[in-house]
Write a protein that holds these residues in place. Structure first.
Motif, PDB file in Angstrom:
ATOM      1  N   LEU A  23       0.772  -1.131  -0.074  1.00 24.89           N
ATOM      2  CA  LEU A  23      -0.150   0.059   0.056  1.00 24.89           C
ATOM      3  C   LEU A  23       0.840   1.303  -0.032  1.00 24.89           C
ATOM      4  CD1 LEU A  23      -2.611   1.520   0.403  1.00 24.89           C
ATOM      5  CD2 LEU A  23      -2.695   1.245   2.718  1.00 24.89           C
ATOM      6  N   ASP A  24       0.840   1.839  -0.926  1.00 25.35           N
ATOM      7  CA  ASP A  24       1.725   2.945  -1.055  1.00 25.35           C
ATOM      8  C   ASP A  24       1.133   4.046  -2.148  1.00 25.35           C
ATOM      9  OD1 ASP A  24       3.828   4.938  -1.590  1.00 25.35           O
ATOM     10  OD2 ASP A  24       5.144   3.402  -1.648  1.00 25.35           O
ATOM     11  N   LEU A  54      -7.841  -1.844   2.504  1.00 20.19           N
ATOM     12  CA  LEU A  54      -8.413  -2.420   3.522  1.00 20.19           C
ATOM     13  C   LEU A  54      -9.666  -3.285   3.216  1.00 20.19           C
ATOM     14  CD1 LEU A  54      -9.141   0.936   5.968  1.00 20.19           C
ATOM     15  CD2 LEU A  54      -8.020  -1.382   6.518  1.00 20.19           C
ATOM     16  N   SER A  55     -10.282  -3.084   2.073  1.00 18.99           N
ATOM     17  CA  SER A  55     -11.281  -4.063   1.673  1.00 18.99           C
ATOM     18  C   SER A  55     -10.762  -5.269   1.114  1.00 18.99           C
ATOM     19  CB  SER A  55     -12.333  -3.461   0.672  1.00 18.99           C
ATOM     20  OG  SER A  55     -11.623  -3.253  -0.492  1.00 18.99           O
ATOM     21  N   GLU A  70       2.896   2.449   3.212  1.00 19.82           N
ATOM     22  CA  GLU A  70       3.577   3.435   3.397  1.00 19.82           C
ATOM     23  C   GLU A  70       2.730   4.566   4.137  1.00 19.82           C
ATOM     24  OE1 GLU A  70       2.734   6.372   0.654  1.00 19.82           O
ATOM     25  OE2 GLU A  70       4.537   7.382   0.764  1.00 19.82           O
ATOM     26  N   VAL A  71       3.494   5.149   5.030  1.00 20.36           N
ATOM     27  CA  VAL A  71       2.953   6.208   5.848  1.00 20.36           C
ATOM     28  C   VAL A  71       3.453   7.585   5.387  1.00 20.36           C
ATOM     29  CG1 VAL A  71       4.348   5.697   7.775  1.00 20.36           C
ATOM     30  CG2 VAL A  71       2.574   6.797   8.159  1.00 20.36           C
ATOM     31  N   GLY A  76      -2.224  10.759   6.136  1.00 22.59           N
ATOM     32  CA  GLY A  76      -2.724  10.795   7.318  1.00 22.59           C
ATOM     33  C   GLY A  76      -2.934   9.591   8.365  1.00 22.59           C
ATOM     34  N   ASN A  77      -3.967   9.189   8.940  1.00 22.52           N
ATOM     35  CA  ASN A  77      -4.136   8.040   9.425  1.00 22.52           C
ATOM     36  C   ASN A  77      -4.773   6.869   8.818  1.00 22.52           C
ATOM     37  OD1 ASN A  77      -3.377   9.287  12.145  1.00 22.52           O
ATOM     38  ND2 ASN A  77      -5.283  10.154  12.127  1.00 22.52           N
ATOM     39  N   GLY A  78      -4.629   6.845   7.715  1.00 21.76           N
ATOM     40  CA  GLY A  78      -5.278   5.861   6.584  1.00 21.76           C
ATOM     41  C   GLY A  78      -4.250   4.706   6.928  1.00 21.76           C
TER      42      GLY A  78
END
Length: 545
Positions: A23-24, A54-55, A70-71, A76-78
């Motif tokens: 996830l990026d 998420l799904s 990736e953050v 944000g908080n995703g």
DNA sequence: GGTCAAATAT
DNA sequence: CATATTTGAC
């Protein structure tokens, strides 16, 4: 562990086929990472927004073994949301920023590692270790479906190698590598997933269940006065001990213990030992080219219990396995504890209803012996008595003696009163339940089975009659599983009580009694994060500049 | 399926 | 010889 030829063949393409969720939001870095991973034979599913990711995990969680997320300031908080949602499998966080708070938050939320971007081959190449690590360190929680095959594969290969090693030894080859494994098993307490050496596989120990394993290791190490080396046959001398040591460790990791019969007699034809192998490959490669829809983990789960000659192997009721058994029984409640349900709850692959039935039979028999008729209140025959409120039924203890076992779920322990169970509480239905004395001490007769060993936990049923009805003479010697053995060896029962009481007094903020193991830092952190980690900065934007 | 008890294996 | 586990009968 030294890398031997058999290593190479067995592990050759280990990470191959592991499914990575990526996830990026930064598509270029995503592409880059993806191709790097794919070059290493990982299967990558790339997402650029957390909702899709998420799904994906919520609908087919079993399709992934690992996530790289990736953050960044923008998402944000995703990422954290994802991280929390993906607790069942290892998640590596990655970012351009180097903000300590961010890293901290990631770790607190359960990330297994934080990798600074850019992600080099070096950083990526060993991420599989987190998968294995997680697969072996999920005691007490539900192990993710996707990790089970990995775990089994590893166990299988390691066991296979033990067998091979045995053969090699007979051929005169030095077993140096096994010594190495043994040594690391005993001393390498702290998991360091980033270290590539395979020898780590020899000791998947987390704080959580560290005691247990170390105990058994140390006992075995110390030689013959050992309570657990039940399957050690002295025939083979030291090598057998080593063999057993390692196998036992694997066994205690929650697998059904399979007694591999090493036929010293017919040296050559042990081909049957290969049987775990195909499974291993299947499990790891099964996902190759597969579509996301499939759930590779569901495919093959049965442990191979068939020996070369086609005979079934005996189930070895290791302490670990028995603990699962007990947990299941307790969870079900006395009147529901029937083989089929126990099997389900135990979630031990390869274990049959028959196996459990048999064990249950033994278990009951033992209990009957320990708790003579007058108060056989807990078994179904005495329905009239079932409702009576025996003290052992009352959730008096937040940390029942028997439950000082670290492998039990941490969750309900501190919430006995509000436990979600339909039963009274996840409390040992058999008050002061005795440890299961697998070969307690040499010379000790096995009918010590049900001997209550723990001093009756102070607050608990002082009046429990049967606590003393059975021979107690060995109480000092029998040591419960999951307890720090030395503790008992060096403290007479009274001291223990004293100690516990003192501790209880000095730490009034903790539930009583304290059990024998104070909450670890890990536990506290876990608890914090479970409650939403209020102590950690709610967002990271403040440190990204 | 569950239990019990005999049969086997260790 | 004693125990642990499996098998088979009910």
């Amino acid at each position: 562990m030294v890398c031997t030829a058999s290593d190479l063949s067995a592990w050759k393409d280990f990470p191959k086929g592991l499914r990575v969720l990526l996830l990026d939001e930064d598509s270029s870095s995503a592409t880059e990472t993806k191709s790097k991973l794919e070059a290493m034979d990982y299967i990558v599913f790339s997402f650029c927004n957390e909702n899709e990711a998420l799904s994906a995990i919520s609908s087919k969680e079993e399709s992934f073994q690992l996530a790289i997320v990736e953050v960044s300031t923008s998402n944000g908080n995703g990422s954290f949301k994802f991280l929390e949602a993906a607790k069942d499998f290892p998640t590596i966080m990655t970012s351009n920023t180097q903000c300590l708070s961010t890293m901290m938050k990631c770790m607190a939320l359960g990330a297994v590692e934080f990798l600074q971007k850019p992600l080099s081959d070096d950083k990526l190449k060993n991420i599989w270790q987190h998968v294995v690590h997680k697969a072996f360190n999920t005691k007490g929680r539900i192990i993710s479906e996707s990790l089970k095959p990995v775990k089994q594969s590893v166990v299988s290969v390691l066991q296979l190698q033990l067998d091979n090693g045995e053969r090699a030894e007979k051929a005169g080859v030095s077993p140096a590598n096994k010594n190495e494994l043994e040594r690391s098993a005993g001393s390498d307490k702290y998991p360091a997933p980033s270290t590539p050496q395979l020898k780590q596989v020899g000791r998947f120990l987390d704080d959580e269940d560290f005691q247990d394993h170390t105990n058994s290791l140390m006992k075995t190490d110390s030689g013959e006065h050992d309570g657990e080396t039940k399957s050690v046959e002295t025939t083979g001398g030291n090598t057998m001990v080593e063999e057993t040591l390692i196998v036992r460790e694997l066994q205690s990791l929650g697998e059904i213990a399979i007694k591999e019969e090493i036929d010293l007699a017919d040296g050559g034809n042990n081909e049957g030992n290969l049987c775990p192998h195909p499974q291993n490959k299947d499990n790891l490669d099964i996902s190759r080219g597969g579509t996301e829809g499939e759930s590779p983990s569901k495919a093959t789960h049965s442990v191979c219990r068939i020996k070369a000659n086609g005979k079934k192997m005996k189930v070895d009721w290791t302490p670990e396995l028995h603990r699962k058994f007990l947990q299941a029984v307790e969870q079900l409640g006395i009147d529901q504890a029937i083989p089929s349900r126990i099997v389900e709850l135990m979630k031990a692959e390869g274990l049959t209803r028959h196996n459990v039935a048999s064990h249950l039979q033994k278990f009951r028999k033992q209990r009957r012996h320990i708790l003579p008729k007058d108060d056989d209140r807990r078994w179904p025959h005495q329905k009239e008595q079932m409702q009576r409120n025996y003290c052992s039924y009352k959730p008096i203890m937040a940390f029942p003696a028997y439950h000082s076992n670290p492998a039990l779920p941490a969750g309900p322990v501190y919430h006995v009163w509000g436990a979600p169970n339909t039963r009274p509480a996840p409390v040992p239905m058999w008050g002061g339940y005795p440890p299961w004395p697998w070969k307690p001490y040499p010379g000790m007769h096995a009918d010590a089975w049900g001997c209550p060993v723990m001093p009756p936990p102070h607050t608990a049923c002082p009046s429990l009659p049967q606590q003393n009805t059975s021979g107690f003479s060995n109480a000092g010697a029998v040591v419960g599983y999951g307890m720090p053995e030395n503790y008992f060896e060096h403290h007479p029962a009274e001291e223990i009580v004293d100690k516990v009481v003192k501790e209880a007094i000095s730490k009034p903020w903790l539930p009583l009694p304290l059990g024998l193991k104070p909450p670890s830092a890990e536990f506290v952190l876990a608890e914090l994060s479970r409650q939403g980690i209020s102590t950690i900065p709610p967002n990271i934007s403040d440190c990204n500049s």
